[in-house]
Design a protein around this motif. Structure first.
Motif, mmCIF file in Angstrom:
data_model
loop_
_atom_site.group_PDB
_atom_site.id
_atom_site.type_symbol
_atom_site.label_atom_id
_atom_site.label_comp_id
_atom_site.label_asym_id
_atom_site.label_seq_id
_atom_site.Cartn_x
_atom_site.Cartn_y
_atom_site.Cartn_z
ATOM 1 N N UNK A 570 0.840 -1.216 0.000
ATOM 2 C CA UNK A 570 0.000 0.000 0.000
ATOM 3 C C UNK A 570 0.866 1.253 0.000
ATOM 4 N N UNK A 571 1.919 1.217 0.839
ATOM 5 C CA UNK A 571 2.820 2.366 0.901
ATOM 6 C C UNK A 571 3.560 2.562 -0.419
ATOM 7 N N UNK A 572 3.969 1.428 -1.038
ATOM 8 C CA UNK A 572 4.758 1.514 -2.263
ATOM 9 C C UNK A 572 3.940 1.974 -3.459
ATOM 10 N N UNK A 573 2.744 1.360 -3.608
ATOM 11 C CA UNK A 573 1.995 1.578 -4.844
ATOM 12 C C UNK A 573 0.890 2.636 -4.724
ATOM 13 N N UNK A 574 0.273 2.756 -3.550
ATOM 14 C CA UNK A 574 -0.812 3.740 -3.398
ATOM 15 C C UNK A 574 -0.257 5.085 -2.949
ATOM 16 N N UNK A 575 0.336 5.088 -1.755
ATOM 17 C CA UNK A 575 0.873 6.357 -1.247
ATOM 18 C C UNK A 575 2.055 6.810 -2.092
ATOM 19 N N UNK A 576 2.996 5.901 -2.306
ATOM 20 C CA UNK A 576 4.158 6.256 -3.131
ATOM 21 C C UNK A 576 3.756 6.594 -4.557
ATOM 22 N N UNK A 577 2.760 5.839 -5.122
ATOM 23 C CA UNK A 577 2.295 6.135 -6.481
ATOM 24 C C UNK A 577 1.666 7.501 -6.582
ATOM 25 N N UNK A 578 0.868 7.893 -5.559
ATOM 26 C CA UNK A 578 0.250 9.223 -5.577
ATOM 27 C C UNK A 578 1.313 10.318 -5.526
ATOM 28 N N UNK A 579 2.308 10.098 -4.700
ATOM 29 C CA UNK A 579 3.385 11.109 -4.615
ATOM 30 C C UNK A 579 4.142 11.200 -5.932
ATOM 31 N N UNK A 580 4.424 10.029 -6.527
ATOM 32 C CA UNK A 580 5.123 10.045 -7.808
ATOM 33 C C UNK A 580 4.261 10.672 -8.914
ATOM 34 N N UNK A 581 2.922 10.471 -8.875
ATOM 35 C CA UNK A 581 2.030 11.060 -9.867
ATOM 36 C C UNK A 581 2.043 12.576 -9.783
#
Length: 625
Positions: A570-581
């Motif tokens: 969740x941290x890698x793909x959701x939270x981290x993905x949102x930050x990367x987006x």
């Protein structure tokens, strides 16, 4: 009068000073490290004996030393002080005697270890923490030293950190005991909340809970406090189901097994029960819970010890079982029985562990099936081990008989079912100790190079002889015809009654266990593998320790790991993905604006035209919609 008692605060400072000196010296001063650590423990021993002797006087009264104001919270002031009672005076002697003998023994056992100075530093810090715990006059300071004891256990169990098993055992011990300590801390917080004036000192706790609770604490809250405190006991004293750390802790050096996991640290939970006994006595539900947890642990661990093959692991499960006896005694209302067994057990179990260390030091294996015939080559070790084994098995006149009989007598009076459980555990104890002794010291040698085996050096055998003498004589301080200890500990409030039935039954099951062990492992009349052939599932169940570790691994460890992996995803793909987006969007917008703002007039004109068209489209669109 009581001048030595008033100076009792010096007792923990001697090993603490040794720890500071050893830390400052570093690893190079090997001999100096041994001497400093040993002298520090000797100074504490001498001071403890003087205080104890002073407490034997007819005019001795409980003493609370001047407290140092530490923290002020409104009207409440937390003070740090020390308290001397008959109970902790006895505990001081137990800790310092074993600590000193372990320091002497370690000079031989750890002689070739390149980190011997670090080892002595850790032992000195542990001794300081344990003595501070014993002397504490309030629950919060007690808890601070309780946690420092846990830290020292982590350091010493994992002392040989290059071994993966030692690292894993240290982490397991630290984590499992923290579960119990969380309950203990919560219990202290609830006690603080409901205590009149928020006084956490032991004398105030005694006054409140022996005066009908003064109407301030309900029975439900009292039971809750007692059970939360008992969680700390379950963790530290290796009671089921938090016992799993103690057998694995045998990965540490054997002198540490004797010091921490036989005589002192694991007994801290039983000592906590005694120090807060008034709280438990105020709740019948809590007392029953304590008694049944102790009884179950005693028989549970004793049966597991029957099928183990590691000499230290057998003694570890034996320790868990004997701690169960102590806890059961407390739950049955016999504080004297519990403390008496703590006292005798500290010495004969330390003797057994140090004798086992002498064997391991000589043969370089812990598997009892790779030993055999050591009695003729290591006579001092064999005889002293036999004394410890007979004491543990409850054979008179050795000390373990008198203390175990006191517990069984209380059980016979208060709870016949737990009396039967205690007898069954006593039979198993005698059986697994005779199995251990006959396999290791009797019969033919199964060593690869038996000619090289020889008795340990005097620096290791002298502590064995001292502990053997104590293991023979220590039980006579409380016998059916001499109730001195109970009267001294409780100021005459508890009178331990002798029970002829308990005495006869205790001796009978002990002798029977040894006899069966001799038939199986000494004389060979009963085939050793007979049980494995007829009931292999039961033998396998005991060898795998009832699959408790496997259950924890499947239900708790794997579940926690699965949750951890899910949170990591969740941290890698959701939270981290949102930050990367967000970062990608800002970067893309920046690149577009950079291309538009290139300094060319035609580009600016085209941008203005596009913007105008967008505005016109928006205005026209509004009219239609």
């Amino acid at each position: 009068m009581d001048q030595l008692t008033k100076a009792a605060w010096l007792i923990p400072l001697f090993p603490f000073a040794a720890f500071l000196l050893l830390t400052a010296l570093g690893r190079s001063y090997r001999l100096a490290g041994v001497l400093i650590g040993t002298i520090g423990s000797l100074a504490s021993l001498v001071m403890s004996l003087l205080v104890f002797i002073e407490r034997l006087g007819p005019n001795a009264v409980d003493y609370s030393g001047d407290s140092y104001k530490w923290i002020g919270l409104g009207e409440y002031t937390l003070k740090i002080g020390f308290e001397i009672t008959n109970l902790n005076a006895l505990m001081l002697v137990i800790v310092t005697v074993v600590s000193f003998l372990v320091n002497v023994y370690s000079a031989g056992y750890m002689k070739k270890d390149e980190r011997i100075t670090v080892f002595y530093g850790y032992v000195a810090l542990f001794t300081f923490a344990m003595l501070g715990l014993v002397l504490s006059d309030n629950m919060l300071v007690f808890y601070m030293f309780w946690e420092l004891v846990g830290v020292c256990s982590f350091l010493l169990v994992g002392f040989w950190y290059a071994k993966p098993a030692a690292r894993a055992a240290a982490k397991k011990a630290f984590i499992v005991t923290r579960i119990g300590d969380a309950g203990l801390l919560l219990g202290i917080i609830v006690l603080f909340w409901y205590m009149p004036g928020h006084a956490l000192d032991f004398s105030s706790i005694h006054n409140v809970f022996t005066e009908g609770q003064s109407g301030t604490i309900t029975m439900a809250i009292t039971t809750s406090i007692a059970l939360l405190l008992f969680m700390g006991v379950i963790g530290k004293s290796g009671q089921f189901p938090l016992h799993v750390w103690l057998p694995d802790a045998m990965e540490g050096p054997t002198p540490i097994s004797a010091l921490i996991h036989a005589a002192t640290m694991v007994a801290a939970g039983v000592f906590l029960l005694a120090r807060t006994f008034d709280i438990f006595e105020a709740s019948a539900a809590a007392m029953h819970t304590v008694a049944y947890f102790g009884g179950f642990t005693a028989i549970f661990a004793a049966t597991v010890a029957l099928a183990q093959n590691d000499i230290k692991r057998i003694l570890a499960y034996s320790t868990i079982s004997q701690l169960g006896y102590m806890v059961m005694a407390m739950g049955l209302g016999s504080m004297t029985g519990g403390i008496f067994h703590l006292f005798t057990h500290a010495f004969f179990k330390a003797l057994l562990f140090l004798a086992a260390g002498s064997v391991i030091h000589a043969v370089h294996t812990q598997n009892i099936h790779e030993m055999g015939g050591l009695g003729s080559k290591m006579r001092i070790t064999a005889w002293t081990f036999a004394i410890g084994a007979l004491s543990l098995s409850g054979i008179p006149p050795f000390s373990g008989f008198w203390s175990k009989d006191a517990i069984l007598a209380s059980a016979l009076d208060e709870n016949p079912f737990l009396f039967a459980v205690g007898l069954a555990a006593a039979f198993c104890t005698a059986l697994y100790m005779s199995r251990l002794f006959f396999i290791v010291f009797m019969g033919k040698s199964r060593l690869q190079q038996p000619a090289e085996v020889k008795e340990s050096s005097k620096v290791m055998t002298i502590p064995l002889l001292v502990l053997a003498v104590i293991s023979v004589g220590a039980g006579f301080i409380e016998t059916p015809w001499n109730g001195w200890l109970g009267s001294w500990l409780t100021d005459g409030a508890e009178d331990v009654h002798a029970s002829g039935a308990a005495i006869v039954a205790s001796i009978a099951v002990g002798v029977l266990g040894i006899y069966v062990g001799w038939l199986m492992y000494g004389k060979g009349s009963i085939e050793r593998g007979a049980a494995g052939d007829k009931i292999p599932w039961l033998v396998n169940l005991l060898e795998r320790q009832y699959y408790v570790n496997e259950f924890y691994d499947a239900v708790i460890v794997k579940s926690v790991r699965a949750v951890g992996k899910g949170l990591n995803a969740f941290d890698e793909y959701v939270i981290g993905g949102a930050v990367r987006l967000v970062g990608y969007t800002a970067g893309a917008g920046g690149r577009v604006l950079t291309r538009l703002n290139n300094g060319q007039t035609q580009a600016y004109g085209l941008t203005a035209v596009i913007g105008l068209i967008v505005i016109i489209a928006a205005i026209v669109g509004r009219r239609f919609w």
